[in-house]
Scaffold this motif. Structure first.
Motif, PDB file in Angstrom:
ATOM      1  N   TYR A   7      51.406  41.906  50.639  1.00  0.00           N
ATOM      2  CA  TYR A   7      51.190  41.937  49.179  1.00  0.00           C
ATOM      3  C   TYR A   7      52.362  42.661  48.495  1.00  0.00           C
ATOM      4  O   TYR A   7      52.567  43.859  48.732  1.00  0.00           O
ATOM      5  CB  TYR A   7      49.863  42.678  48.946  1.00  0.00           C
ATOM      6  N   ASN A  59      46.579  40.494  53.237  1.00  0.00           N
ATOM      7  CA  ASN A  59      47.132  39.539  52.282  1.00  0.00           C
ATOM      8  C   ASN A  59      48.640  39.526  52.487  1.00  0.00           C
ATOM      9  O   ASN A  59      49.252  40.588  52.378  1.00  0.00           O
ATOM     10  CB  ASN A  59      46.768  40.018  50.865  1.00  0.00           C
ATOM     11  N   ASP A  87      44.297  49.627  52.022  1.00  0.00           N
ATOM     12  CA  ASP A  87      43.873  48.811  50.891  1.00  0.00           C
ATOM     13  C   ASP A  87      42.889  47.772  51.431  1.00  0.00           C
ATOM     14  O   ASP A  87      43.274  46.839  52.126  1.00  0.00           O
ATOM     15  CB  ASP A  87      45.098  48.147  50.257  1.00  0.00           C
ATOM     16  N   ILE A  89      40.692  45.889  49.598  1.00  0.00           N
ATOM     17  CA  ILE A  89      40.143  45.149  48.460  1.00  0.00           C
ATOM     18  C   ILE A  89      39.533  43.801  48.855  1.00  0.00           C
ATOM     19  O   ILE A  89      38.638  43.300  48.190  1.00  0.00           O
ATOM     20  CB  ILE A  89      41.211  44.994  47.354  1.00  0.00           C
ATOM     21  N   HIS A  90      40.012  43.225  49.980  1.00  0.00           N
ATOM     22  CA  HIS A  90      39.470  41.925  50.407  1.00  0.00           C
ATOM     23  C   HIS A  90      38.333  42.076  51.428  1.00  0.00           C
ATOM     24  O   HIS A  90      37.998  41.116  52.113  1.00  0.00           O
ATOM     25  CB  HIS A  90      40.592  41.063  51.000  1.00  0.00           C
ATOM     26  N   SER A 122      37.040  43.872  42.116  1.00  0.00           N
ATOM     27  CA  SER A 122      37.770  42.922  41.269  1.00  0.00           C
ATOM     28  C   SER A 122      38.091  41.593  41.941  1.00  0.00           C
ATOM     29  O   SER A 122      38.111  40.555  41.281  1.00  0.00           O
ATOM     30  CB  SER A 122      39.046  43.563  40.721  1.00  0.00           C
ATOM     31  N   ALA A 128      38.629  41.596  37.765  1.00  0.00           N
ATOM     32  CA  ALA A 128      39.913  42.297  37.573  1.00  0.00           C
ATOM     33  C   ALA A 128      40.121  42.732  36.114  1.00  0.00           C
ATOM     34  O   ALA A 128      40.660  43.800  35.850  1.00  0.00           O
ATOM     35  CB  ALA A 128      41.062  41.415  38.048  1.00  0.00           C
TER      36      ALA A 128
HETATM   37  C1  LIG Z   1      45.768  43.720  48.825  1.00  0.00           C
HETATM   38  C2  LIG Z   1      45.597  43.800  47.338  1.00  0.00           C
HETATM   39  N1  LIG Z   1      45.503  44.995  46.728  1.00  0.00           N
HETATM   40  C3  LIG Z   1      45.352  45.102  45.392  1.00  0.00           C
HETATM   41  C4  LIG Z   1      45.302  43.991  44.591  1.00  0.00           C
HETATM   42  C5  LIG Z   1      45.202  44.183  43.100  1.00  0.00           C
HETATM   43  O1  LIG Z   1      43.940  44.212  42.651  1.00  0.00           O
HETATM   44  P1  LIG Z   1      43.626  44.413  41.098  1.00  0.00           P
HETATM   45  O2  LIG Z   1      43.891  43.092  40.457  1.00  0.00           O
HETATM   46  O3  LIG Z   1      42.197  44.779  41.055  1.00  0.00           O
HETATM   47  O4  LIG Z   1      44.560  45.447  40.607  1.00  0.00           O
HETATM   48  C6  LIG Z   1      45.395  42.721  45.172  1.00  0.00           C
HETATM   49  C7  LIG Z   1      45.391  41.523  44.338  1.00  0.00           C
HETATM   50  O5  LIG Z   1      45.843  40.458  44.719  1.00  0.00           O
HETATM   51  C8  LIG Z   1      45.541  42.617  46.578  1.00  0.00           C
HETATM   52  O6  LIG Z   1      45.613  41.419  47.192  1.00  0.00           O
END
Ligand SMILES: Cc1ncc(COP(=O)(O)O)c(C=O)c1O
Length: 282
Positions: A7, A59, A87, A89-90, A122, A128
């Protein structure tokens, strides 16, 4: 230190805070990405790494890291006193058979306290725009430092709509999430079937987690022509491999979090554009 392809804001966050960017690239083994643990540890020693940003699930390569992998990774970081930011988030977007394991679970087993977990509803719940995320810091001293930093930038408030939406999503979003995962799986199948049939040499990486499919077009179009074909001819907005890794040109990341109808339109355009490029090559 980060693990490209990864990412791309990870690169920016390191550069923008004037830190030294160290890369421990993932290794492509067959049709999947692995962590080269020996190279990872060697980089830590060689570059005196202090902080590692883990992307889990990853990612753009779509890996859901397994407990043994996380254990090995975190044990190396513990040995060399490297702080880990994970991180996650996924974390809810799991498509294959693998179970998601949080770095915090593994850290607890190893007795690691200096760890930061980043998460947000998000991605999973498409929130988001409501600007809400959460940070878990088990270590009190580190947490106090983080709070002081936030106060300095007046970042202590959360958006009350975001908070309400997050609560609703986490408390009663199970069915919604199950439906979302089923749509993403359908989209993935459509893409695999149609792209592979049209161009057997296109490589589609396995999608264990995330809704992002990592696609290698290098066997079918010259890597320098990727943007021309995908953006200019097909009219698609994708993310390009070179954003995620220095040697990523010729790969693209497709976002599958949309309707099958849109995926079909994108597929039709992509297939036509690649065929046109092939004719142009002849
Ligand atoms: C690994 C990762 N971290 C953070 C984010 C960002 O998330 P946000 O849109 O909630 O800031 C993303 C978005 O693609 C992501 O893939």
């Amino acid at each position: 230190m980060i693990q490209p392809p990864v990412y791309y804001p990870f690169f920016d966050s390191i550069k923008e805070t004037k830190r030294r960017l160290i890369e421990a690239p993932l290794q492509k083994v067959g049709n999947s990405y692995r962590i080269d643990f020996a190279a990872f540890e060697a980089k830590i020693i060689e570059e005196k790494v202090k902080l590692f940003i883990l992307c889990s699930p990853h990612n753009p390569v779509g890996r859901v890291w397994q407990e043994e992998e996380l254990h090995q990774l975190l044990a190396i970081c513990q040995k060399h006193e490297v702080v880990v930011i994970a991180d996650e988030i996924h974390r809810e977007l799991i498509l294959g058979d693998q179970q998601f394991v949080s770095a915090i679970t593994v850290a607890q087993r190893l007795g690691i306290e200096k760890l930061i977990i980043l998460d947000s509803p998000s991605k999973t719940f498409n929130l988001a725009g409501l600007l809400l995320s959460h940070v878990w810091i088990p270590d009190l001293e580190m947490r106090t430092t983080y709070h002081a930093w936030c106060r300095q930038y007046k970042q202590t408030e959360v958006n009350c709509f975001g908070l309400t939406a997050a609560k609703a999503a986490y408390e009663s979003g199970d069915q919604w999430l199950a439906d979302l995962l089923s749509v993403v799986a359908t989209n993935e199948q459509m893409i695999r079937q149609q792209l592979q049939e049209a161009f057997p040499k296109i490589e589609l990486l396995p999608l264990e987690g995330t809704y992002l499919l990592w696609v290698d077009l290098r066997q079918v179009i010259a890597k320098e022509r990727t943007k021309h074909v995908i953006q200019d001819t097909a009219g698609l907005a994708v993310d390009y491999g070179e954003w995620f890794a220095k040697d990523g040109q010729g790969l693209i990341r497709l976002n599958l979090a949309t309707t099958p109808t849109i995926i079909q339109q994108a597929l039709d355009r992509m297939i036509e554009a690649i065929k046109k490029e092939e004719r142009h090559d002849d």
